[in-house]
Write a protein that holds these residues in place. Structure first.
Motif, mmCIF file in Angstrom:
data_model
loop_
_atom_site.group_PDB
_atom_site.id
_atom_site.type_symbol
_atom_site.label_atom_id
_atom_site.label_comp_id
_atom_site.label_asym_id
_atom_site.label_seq_id
_atom_site.Cartn_x
_atom_site.Cartn_y
_atom_site.Cartn_z
ATOM 1 N N ASP B 36 -1.979 10.837 35.958
ATOM 2 C CA ASP B 36 -2.413 10.130 37.166
ATOM 3 C C ASP B 36 -1.235 9.833 38.079
ATOM 4 O O ASP B 36 -1.317 9.936 39.295
ATOM 5 C CB ASP B 36 -3.104 8.813 36.778
ATOM 6 N N THR B 51 3.033 8.022 42.597
ATOM 7 C CA THR B 51 1.821 8.822 42.769
ATOM 8 C C THR B 51 1.602 9.097 44.244
ATOM 9 O O THR B 51 2.103 8.363 45.101
ATOM 10 C CB THR B 51 0.597 8.095 42.177
ATOM 11 N N ASP B 82 -4.547 5.182 40.638
ATOM 12 C CA ASP B 82 -3.680 6.045 39.813
ATOM 13 C C ASP B 82 -2.629 5.231 39.066
ATOM 14 O O ASP B 82 -2.299 5.532 37.917
ATOM 15 C CB ASP B 82 -2.972 7.092 40.690
ATOM 16 N N ALA B 85 -4.284 3.393 36.223
ATOM 17 C CA ALA B 85 -4.604 4.279 35.098
ATOM 18 C C ALA B 85 -3.409 4.562 34.200
ATOM 19 O O ALA B 85 -3.556 5.187 33.156
ATOM 20 C CB ALA B 85 -5.174 5.596 35.629
ATOM 21 N N ARG B 156 -2.146 10.281 29.304
ATOM 22 C CA ARG B 156 -3.414 10.892 28.896
ATOM 23 C C ARG B 156 -3.346 11.415 27.469
ATOM 24 O O ARG B 156 -4.372 11.753 26.880
ATOM 25 C CB ARG B 156 -3.716 12.090 29.805
ATOM 26 N N ASN B 224 -7.320 7.345 31.962
ATOM 27 C CA ASN B 224 -7.456 8.089 33.221
ATOM 28 C C ASN B 224 -8.262 7.242 34.185
ATOM 29 O O ASN B 224 -9.125 6.482 33.757
ATOM 30 C CB ASN B 224 -8.249 9.390 32.979
ATOM 31 N N ASP B 225 -8.012 7.406 35.474
ATOM 32 C CA ASP B 225 -8.972 6.814 36.392
ATOM 33 C C ASP B 225 -10.052 7.856 36.685
ATOM 34 O O ASP B 225 -9.806 9.065 36.605
ATOM 35 C CB ASP B 225 -8.314 6.274 37.673
ATOM 36 N N SER B 227 -11.693 9.641 39.006
ATOM 37 C CA SER B 227 -11.756 10.093 40.390
ATOM 38 C C SER B 227 -12.623 11.338 40.506
ATOM 39 O O SER B 227 -13.244 11.569 41.537
ATOM 40 C CB SER B 227 -10.347 10.352 40.930
ATOM 41 N N GLU B 233 -12.651 13.797 33.582
ATOM 42 C CA GLU B 233 -11.561 12.937 33.089
ATOM 43 C C GLU B 233 -11.501 12.960 31.561
ATOM 44 O O GLU B 233 -10.417 12.982 30.970
ATOM 45 C CB GLU B 233 -11.748 11.504 33.584
#
Lengths: 338, 338
Positions: B36, B51, B82, B85, B156, B224-225, B227, B233
């Motif tokens: 992210d 980010t 981000d 996350a 992640r 994770n976000d 999105s 995700e």
């Protein structure tokens, strides 16, 4: 109510309108909107620099003027130049690219190769980014962090009476190069080899990281990178420092190739050297004693004294060969007024 | 040689091609392209996040769907999300705006007001930026730094067998809101109040900074976000962690308003909840013991267990009410295949 547009207020007018209320935790921000790069404190005793630049096709570059590699190189170079102008070392980059549908992967790869080439030279990691689509024109946004020791950072605001005004390299090369690109088939003109160097200066500018850091070490009091022409950058220093700068027209370093170009297009050589922009050289101010030490320690550096800080301002004056003085307006390149 | 285009290789394919050779000083980079946010070490014991996200008119937003204020709010929100996350706190932003000539200064001011509003809520300073012109469509690029203690960062890649899979809030609201915006005059449809909340979720998403930090504190193993939709995700976590995730269809939290929307448009509710995207909720994995502690300490948090990590992968499975299992493909929103 009349609707103001970007054209009527100009880029700097807009920035002044927008910057109000942007700082929420002032204790962590050394300098925000309005310098080459911003500086913030992630931890006590540490200072991080942050800068961002967007290049839009048709506005900032013409795709048929340059290779994808050169475009990538330049996109990163202009950001590295901003870090250099603070006396910092470039560190980490994130890259956003908005890609129109007709562009090939190979083109983007080559663009990245150009970015990676300059990143390897200056030790910059590309650590993230965003790739998006856009209907028509390619747009690239690079954000770059940098590092500088807190006592070494050079802002625009520190110029003091008596300081010398110094520029690096030659001025006007990039603008003269653009004139030849606009002209078209410059390879058939006389002096193609010299013109080629000008074109190169426009398409693949070299940021002055080493000189920026040395200037900071030797006590530069203010510094800017020359992205919008010396006239514009000198005025920014004058304004931020509240001083008057007096520049000697005769002292402005101009290459024979730029003189040749001015002759060919029947233009004043100062149009390129003072108002052309995109040279990505540096202009800084420094007490003469420090300059003497810097020159003694590094005689190889291409430094030219172009004037001095003469008193309170803000104003920039240009003195010609006859000793006549005129106010030098910051009429450099302004994206919105074109 | 056949020319590959962005359409043929896809956004992730392109990123994989481009990321080779981007890290020059690996000792300073904790994680580069592919999470992210990126994480780097400006100094020993310190970790900075970085980010960037670009939003392009017609591709990422329609200007007549939303106010300038909402567009500004959302441009910043997606970047804050981000940082959330990663378990981080958002800190400093630089903003580039490419402005077409017909846009008024008031529009840009209002856009900045929206950005400043969310920045004030989350303690973010806007410390720089670039304003440029562009021929046709507005484009906004925000780059945001964040801070996280090195031992708390959540990548992640840390999901482990036995972990629960948890999501925050409700899923599908933003996608259902977009469906109503595309539909047109939703204010005249039945249940306008509930629809209004969906539209709001699309136009003005709320990043989950607090939950992100709490999840990090309580030992989330990956995050994770959301999105691009939960399916996408979850697959990213599965891939980065090398695990299989098993999601219970029945457990996916969906609001009555999304169910109503699915009925109205004759769509499967999972189209919105799993593949819709733009919710900017979080999905994370965590050992059940830690989750119990987190819930005990913060019973107010809207957390839902939607599945668990079942073994080696990478793969994501969806179990329906009948106990049937199917492979869940990451067919979330992909800008280039759109």
């Amino acid at each position: 109510m009349t609707v103001r547009t970007i054209k009527t207020v100009g880029e700097f007018g807009l920035i002044n309108i927008l910057k109000e209320g942007t700082i929420v935790t002032p204790e962590t921000v050394r300098t925000g909107i309005g310098d080459d790069a911003a500086a913030y404190c992630p931890a006590p005793g540490s200072l991080q620099l942050l800068t961002t630049d967007m290049l839009v096709e048709t506005i900032h570059f013409k795709r048929h003027y340059m290779t994808a590699w050169q475009l990538g190189y330049k996109s990163m170079a202009v950001n590295i130049s901003d870090i250099a102008a603070m006396g910092g070392a470039p560190r980490h980059a994130v890259v956003s690219i908005a890609i129109p549908p007709q562009i090939s992967v190979e083109y983007i790869q080559e663009l990245y190769q150009g970015m990676k080439a300059i990143c390897h030279r200056y030790g910059v990691n590309i650590i993230g980014g965003d790739t998006v689509s856009i209907p028509d024109y390619l747009a690239i946004n690079v954000t770059l962090t940098g590092e500088v020791t807190p006592e070494r950072i050079v802002l625009r605001s520190g110029a003091r009476e008596g300081d010398k005004v110094i520029v690096t390299g030659m001025l006007g090369d990039a603008a003269a190069g653009l004139a030849w690109l606009d002209y078209g088939d410059w390879r058939k003109a006389g002096g193609a080899e010299r013109i080629s160097a000008l074109v190169q200066a426009h398409l693949q500018p070299e940021p002055q990281v080493q000189i920026g850091q040395l200037a900071a070490c030797f006590g530069a009091t203010s510094m800017n990178d020359i992205s919008d022409g010396l006239a514009s950058e000198a005025n920014e220093i004058a304004k931020a420092s509240g001083v008057a700068l007096c520049l000697q027209q005769e002292a402005v370093p101009v290459s024979p190739a730029v003189e040749m170009t001015a002759g060919f297009f029947n233009r004043d050589v100062l149009d390129y050297a003072l108002f052309g922009g995109e040279d990505y050289q540096l202009v800084f101010t420094m007490p003469v004693a420090n300059l003497t030490k810097l020159r003694a320690a590094h005689p190889e550096l291409p430094l030219t004294v172009v004037g001095e800080v003469t008193g309170t301002g803000p104003a920039v004056y240009l003195l010609n060969r006859q000793g006549e003085s005129q106010l030098l307006e910051p009429r450099g390149y302004n994206h919105f007024r074109g």
